[in-house]
Design a protein around this motif. Sequence first.
Motif, short mmCIF file in Angstrom:
data_model
loop_
_atom_site.label_atom_id
_atom_site.label_comp_id
_atom_site.label_asym_id
_atom_site.label_seq_id
_atom_site.Cartn_x
_atom_site.Cartn_y
_atom_site.Cartn_z
N ALA A 1 0.81 -1.21 0.00
CA ALA A 1 0.00 0.00 0.00
C ALA A 1 0.84 1.26 0.00
O ALA A 1 0.39 2.30 -0.46
CB ALA A 1 -0.93 0.00 1.20
N ASN B 1 1.43 3.82 -2.80
CA ASN B 1 0.46 4.85 -3.14
C ASN B 1 1.10 6.19 -3.43
O ASN B 1 0.67 6.90 -4.30
CB ASN B 1 -0.52 5.04 -1.98
CG ASN B 1 -1.54 3.94 -1.99
OD1 ASN B 1 -1.70 3.26 -3.00
ND2 ASN B 1 -2.21 3.76 -0.88
N GLN B 2 2.11 6.54 -2.65
CA GLN B 2 2.73 7.83 -2.84
C GLN B 2 4.24 7.65 -2.90
O GLN B 2 4.92 7.68 -1.87
CB GLN B 2 2.35 8.75 -1.68
CG GLN B 2 2.08 10.14 -2.17
CD GLN B 2 1.92 11.09 -1.02
OE1 GLN B 2 1.56 10.70 0.08
NE2 GLN B 2 2.22 12.34 -1.27
N TYR C 1 -2.74 -2.25 -8.32
CA TYR C 1 -1.95 -1.24 -7.64
C TYR C 1 -2.26 0.13 -8.24
O TYR C 1 -2.62 0.22 -9.41
CB TYR C 1 -0.45 -1.50 -7.82
CG TYR C 1 0.03 -2.78 -7.20
CD1 TYR C 1 0.23 -2.88 -5.84
CD2 TYR C 1 0.30 -3.88 -8.00
CE1 TYR C 1 0.68 -4.05 -5.28
CE2 TYR C 1 0.76 -5.06 -7.45
CZ TYR C 1 0.94 -5.14 -6.08
OH TYR C 1 1.39 -6.31 -5.54
N PHE D 1 -0.83 4.43 -7.83
CA PHE D 1 0.03 5.38 -7.13
C PHE D 1 -0.26 6.77 -7.67
O PHE D 1 -0.77 6.94 -8.77
CB PHE D 1 1.51 5.03 -7.32
CG PHE D 1 1.98 5.07 -8.74
CD1 PHE D 1 1.91 3.94 -9.52
CD2 PHE D 1 2.45 6.24 -9.30
CE1 PHE D 1 2.32 3.97 -10.84
CE2 PHE D 1 2.87 6.28 -10.62
CZ PHE D 1 2.80 5.13 -11.38
#
Lengths: 126, 143
Positions: B43, B46-47, B99, B101
């Motif tokens: 997770a 994400n960034q 996924y 991002f």
Amino acid sequence: MSTTELDTTNTTEPTAQTHTWRRPRYDVLESDDAFDVRVCLPGVQREGVNISVDGDNLSITGTRTHSAMAAWRPLRRELPEGDYRLNLRLNVGVKEANIRAHVEDGILDLTLPKADICKARKIKVN
Amino acid sequence: MKLIRYEYPQMPSAGSLNRLFDLGMPTIERFGGLIDDLFGSEASLNQPAVDLYEDDHNFFARMELPGVKKNVIELEIENAVLTCSGNYSEKTKNTETDYSFQRSISVPDGVALDQVSANSKDGVLTIKMPKKHASKSRQILVK
């Protein structure tokens, strides 16, 4: 993490002062006849990956290629420096000669075929 | 108008703590990473983290996006905010994981916005932002 027989080594060996290492993110998947290890090595080319098996120790190092970056002046840095190193302890038999590795887009895909004695034996019911 | 997500101030202790546990630096800095390591989720992708560099003629932003194909990376500049995002799925033999991002950075002053280019290689995205030619000072003759 995942239900595998592969385990990380708990021993912390002293790291060389001249070289900073960074532990890559990795995943281990088990199938019937092999373990698949996926290691994230962004910035590492195929030539920079070094894989060695010594007894029950699987050692992976990844050296990053710095192209033209030497002349760049950093303004803000969030990413860690250093090359990658990962040591995994194999406590299952693995056919060392048949280990396959593949690098693409900064991901190392490692297939470790299980040794025959470690495979689950299917027993037929007559 | 676009908002840039607030960045948590860097924790000075995170580096030494991470070294102690032999973890990569960003795992604690962008929280979640440590928790993700424990639970095996991705997770924190994400960034993604960004490095910003400059040389005499360009600014460079570098992002680590391992396993992300070129064609899923979307780059967009709006009001001097550069946004990099992407959605992709990864298939193994019997699982499929999605996924995504997204990361925004503010583009430095004096960038020729129409000449920004990007290159993805070995899981590292490099965005090149050429600087505008500095306007030469003009001598004015006093009559």
